[in-house]
Design a protein around this motif. Structure first.
Motif, short mmCIF file in Angstrom:
data_model
loop_
_atom_site.label_atom_id
_atom_site.label_comp_id
_atom_site.label_asym_id
_atom_site.label_seq_id
_atom_site.Cartn_x
_atom_site.Cartn_y
_atom_site.Cartn_z
N PRO A 13 -16.72 19.38 11.24
CA PRO A 13 -17.49 18.36 10.51
C PRO A 13 -17.76 18.79 9.07
N ARG A 14 -17.60 17.88 8.18
CA ARG A 14 -17.85 18.16 6.77
C ARG A 14 -18.99 17.29 6.28
N LYS A 15 -19.68 17.78 5.25
CA LYS A 15 -20.79 17.02 4.71
C LYS A 15 -20.25 15.79 4.00
N VAL A 16 -20.84 14.65 4.29
CA VAL A 16 -20.47 13.39 3.65
C VAL A 16 -21.70 12.85 2.92
N LEU A 36 -18.48 7.92 -2.67
CA LEU A 36 -18.57 8.64 -1.41
C LEU A 36 -17.85 9.98 -1.54
N ILE A 37 -18.54 11.05 -1.15
CA ILE A 37 -17.97 12.39 -1.17
C ILE A 37 -17.79 12.85 0.27
N ASP A 38 -16.59 13.26 0.61
CA ASP A 38 -16.29 13.80 1.93
C ASP A 38 -15.87 15.25 1.75
N GLY A 39 -16.76 16.17 2.09
CA GLY A 39 -16.46 17.59 1.89
C GLY A 39 -16.34 17.90 0.41
N ASP A 40 -15.16 18.35 0.00
CA ASP A 40 -14.95 18.74 -1.40
C ASP A 40 -14.17 17.70 -2.19
N GLY A 489 -9.36 11.09 -3.75
CA GLY A 489 -8.45 12.22 -3.66
C GLY A 489 -8.72 13.32 -4.67
N ALA A 490 -9.57 13.04 -5.67
CA ALA A 490 -9.87 14.03 -6.69
C ALA A 490 -10.90 15.03 -6.18
N PRO A 491 -10.90 16.25 -6.72
CA PRO A 491 -11.95 17.20 -6.36
C PRO A 491 -13.33 16.64 -6.73
N ALA A 492 -14.30 16.86 -5.87
CA ALA A 492 -15.66 16.34 -6.11
C ALA A 492 -16.42 17.30 -7.02
N SER A 493 -16.09 17.26 -8.29
CA SER A 493 -16.75 18.08 -9.31
C SER A 493 -17.31 17.14 -10.36
N PHE A 494 -18.64 17.04 -10.41
CA PHE A 494 -19.25 16.01 -11.25
C PHE A 494 -20.69 16.39 -11.58
N ALA A 495 -21.31 15.59 -12.42
CA ALA A 495 -22.72 15.75 -12.74
C ALA A 495 -23.39 14.39 -12.74
N VAL A 496 -24.67 14.38 -12.42
CA VAL A 496 -25.49 13.17 -12.41
C VAL A 496 -26.47 13.26 -13.57
N ASP A 542 -16.66 21.04 -6.55
CA ASP A 542 -15.87 20.99 -5.32
C ASP A 542 -16.75 20.65 -4.11
N GLY A 543 -17.63 19.66 -4.31
CA GLY A 543 -18.46 19.18 -3.22
C GLY A 543 -19.70 20.01 -2.93
N GLN A 544 -19.89 21.11 -3.65
CA GLN A 544 -21.04 21.98 -3.40
C GLN A 544 -22.00 21.93 -4.58
N GLU A 545 -23.25 21.75 -4.29
CA GLU A 545 -24.27 21.62 -5.32
C GLU A 545 -24.50 22.97 -6.00
N VAL A 546 -24.38 22.98 -7.33
CA VAL A 546 -24.65 24.20 -8.08
C VAL A 546 -25.93 24.10 -8.90
#
Length: 554
Positions: A13-16, A36-40, A489-496, A542-546
């Motif tokens: 299971p991955r974090k969604v 929507l983010i599925d994993g990374d 399909g892109a890496p989930a690397s972003f800022a809010v 990559d889907g992980q909060e920094v």
């Protein structure tokens, strides 16, 4: 339910996470309000109505409350340890005379442990009302006998005390004349002597810099290490953050050491024992405008008879380019002055004649800063597919009437940092901060492109934003073409970002009247004309909060 196009669940299971009720900067849908983010990975972007049909109890739902979700920034040129040290040092940007500087040193010395050195950063005598430097003896007395190292804002020269000069063995070195102000080889020796820090301390400084970057929306940082700046151990420590337990912005490591042949380049890479992206970065061809070490084709306006310094020859630079081209890795140099650039381009021409123009182009070499370039230079940069890694905040700090560029260069100051010309000539451009020279403030950098001191060199906010995101990934030869985008399909690397208003901002003010019309189908960016930057609420790599602000989920 799983929306069409969203990957099915795997056995692990991955974090969604569903982000909704905001604005998503994406080429997939300029009106997107949810993602929507599925994993990374970015799994889906679309409308609020569609998000309602997708959401289920297995997801974390983050209400953006009107915030902007955009690709994370890439800083294409910075110095990790130096940034951390500078942030924890005596801040000297506000001093306006040598006397004020001495007072600041004296005040800082009272808070130090008995053996501690006074480290400072950020003085700029071009803003002083009295530009007389203190003597080494005056610095020594102000610090109560402690060693003193005060880096100029450009990090290409410093003021040092008597004891530090003695400890560093500056006597006889190029750039040391017995005064407090040291340049070139003397500055390198002084910096090394002042910053002999234990491993734990250097690691603490690197973490400080990484957390500062994360809190300002950066997902990756190009570390421009070089022997005159730091040790190989320092480079290895920088790269180790990518595989450590703490998730922080990604380090894109470079090492600026001169190679004389392919075999020599291979030996350097083997000795590093760390995977670098190239032998590029701060391999200095010249110095800086502020310290008058950038190599110019004619005299400095405020120092007749002086044209700066060249640290490499055409032959040395061409051998380095040829060696790296043969191995298919990036070569690069720090170059600022016009004479320095022409020398670098002569070296590229020579290397291309030896190993072939196609091999040189394919290696995607880069030049750092490149503040002075004429039309002929632009054509040669484009010919060799050389990426220019530039710093927009330099113009904000030093461009314009009466500021440093005009002081040092006279009328030539208005030609500095020609971003518009780079784009017009088809020269690849990416942007960074050169931190600690300028702060890790990406939106201020975007604004600097919009408000360039020379109106002819202004570029749109969109071009500047892409230069700080997708272009940064391309400049480091990353293989995933979706990096820097928010599409499925892109890496989930972003800022809010918390923003006041979204709009399209272009260099030509006449376009502003229609630019926010939905029919333009152009993704919107924060309005930057108020002078204040958007506030970062979250940074995800990559889907992980920094990084996350306390208000994000409140």
């Amino acid at each position: 339910m799983i929306h069409p196009g969203v990957p099915a669940a795997t056995t692990q299971p991955r974090k969604v996470t569903m982000y909704r009720n905001g604005s998503v900067y994406t080429a997939a849908d300029p009106f997107a309000t949810a993602m929507l983010i599925d994993g990374d990975t970015v799994a889906w972007v679309g409308s609020e109505q569609a998000a309602t049909s997708i959401v289920d109890s297995s997801m974390e739902v983050i209400d953006l409350r009107g915030a902007l979700l955009a690709p994370g920034f890439v800083d294409s040129h910075m110095h990790l340890t130096e940034t951390g040290i500078a942030s924890d040092s005596l801040q000297l940007a506000g001093v306006r005379s040598g006397r004020e500087l001495l007072d600041a040193v004296a005040h800082a010395a009272t808070a130090l442990r008995p053996a501690g050195a006074v480290l400072g950063h950020g003085w700029d005598e071009s803003t002083w009302w009295d530009r007389t430097f203190p003597t080494p003896e005056e610095l020594e007395r102000a610090a109560g006998g402690r060693k003193v190292y005060l880096a100029r804002v450009d990090a290409h020269s410093a003021l040092v005390s008597t004891s530090l000069a003695s400890n560093a063995g500056l006597s006889g070195l190029d750039g040391y004349d017995g005064s407090a102000h040291v340049l070139r080889a003397a500055h390198t020796a002084a910096r090394r002597a002042a910053r002999q820090l234990p491993e734990a301390e250097r690691r603490r400084y690197q973490e400080l810099a990484l957390r500062e970057a994360a809190a300002n929306g950066y997902v990756a940082l190009a570390e421009m290490a070089a022997p005159h700046i730091c040790s190989i151990e320092d480079l290895r420590m920088s790269a180790s953050w990518n595989t450590g337990e703490m998730v922080l912005p990604e380090i894109l490591p470079y090492w600026g050491e001169l190679a004389t042949s392919e075999e020599h380049a291979e030996s350097i890479l083997e000795r590093l024992d760390v995977s670098v992206l190239g032998l590029a970065g701060d391999l200095n061809i010249d110095g800086s405008i502020g310290s008058r070490t950038a190599a110019l084709s004619s005299d400095y306006a405020d120092a007749p008879g002086h044209r700066g310094s060249l640290y490499l020859s055409v032959d040395q630079a061409s051998r380095h380019i040829a060696a790296c081209s043969g191995l298919g890795i990036q070569a690069g140099f720090h170059v600022i002055g016009d004479a320095g650039l022409k020398m670098a381009l002569d070296a590229f021409d020579l290397a291309a004649s030896e190993v072939g123009e196609q091999r040189v182009r394919a290696a995607a070499h880069r030049l750092e800063h490149v503040e002075m370039a004429d039309a002929a230079d632009l054509a040669r940069l484009a010919k060799h597919s050389i990426t220019v890694s530039a710093q927009p905040a330099f113009d904000a700090a030093w461009g314009g009437a009466g500021k440093l560029y005009e002081q040092r260069l006279g009328a030539r100051g208005s030609t500095m940092n020609p971003f518009g010309s780079y784009y017009a000539a088809g020269v690849p451009v990416c942007f960074g901060s050169d931190s600690p020279v300028t702060p890790l403030r990406p939106w201020s950098s975007v604004r600097a492109c919009l408000e360039h001191s020379n109106p002819d060199q202004r570029i749109s906010a969109r071009a500047a934003f892409l230069g700080h995101t997708r272009a940064g990934w391309r400049a480091s030869k990353q293989r995933n073409p979706l990096l820097g985008q928010l599409v499925p399909g892109a890496p989930a690397s972003f800022a809010v970002w918390e923003v006041e208003e979204l709009m399209v901002q272009v260099a030509d003010g006449r376009v502003q009247s229609w630019s926010t019309d939905p029919r333009a189908r152009t993704p919107l960016l924060p309005a930057l004309d108020s002078g204040s930057d958007p506030v970062c609420l979250q940074t995800v790599r990559d889907g992980q909060e920094v990084f996350a602000s306390e208000t994000l989920r409140s």
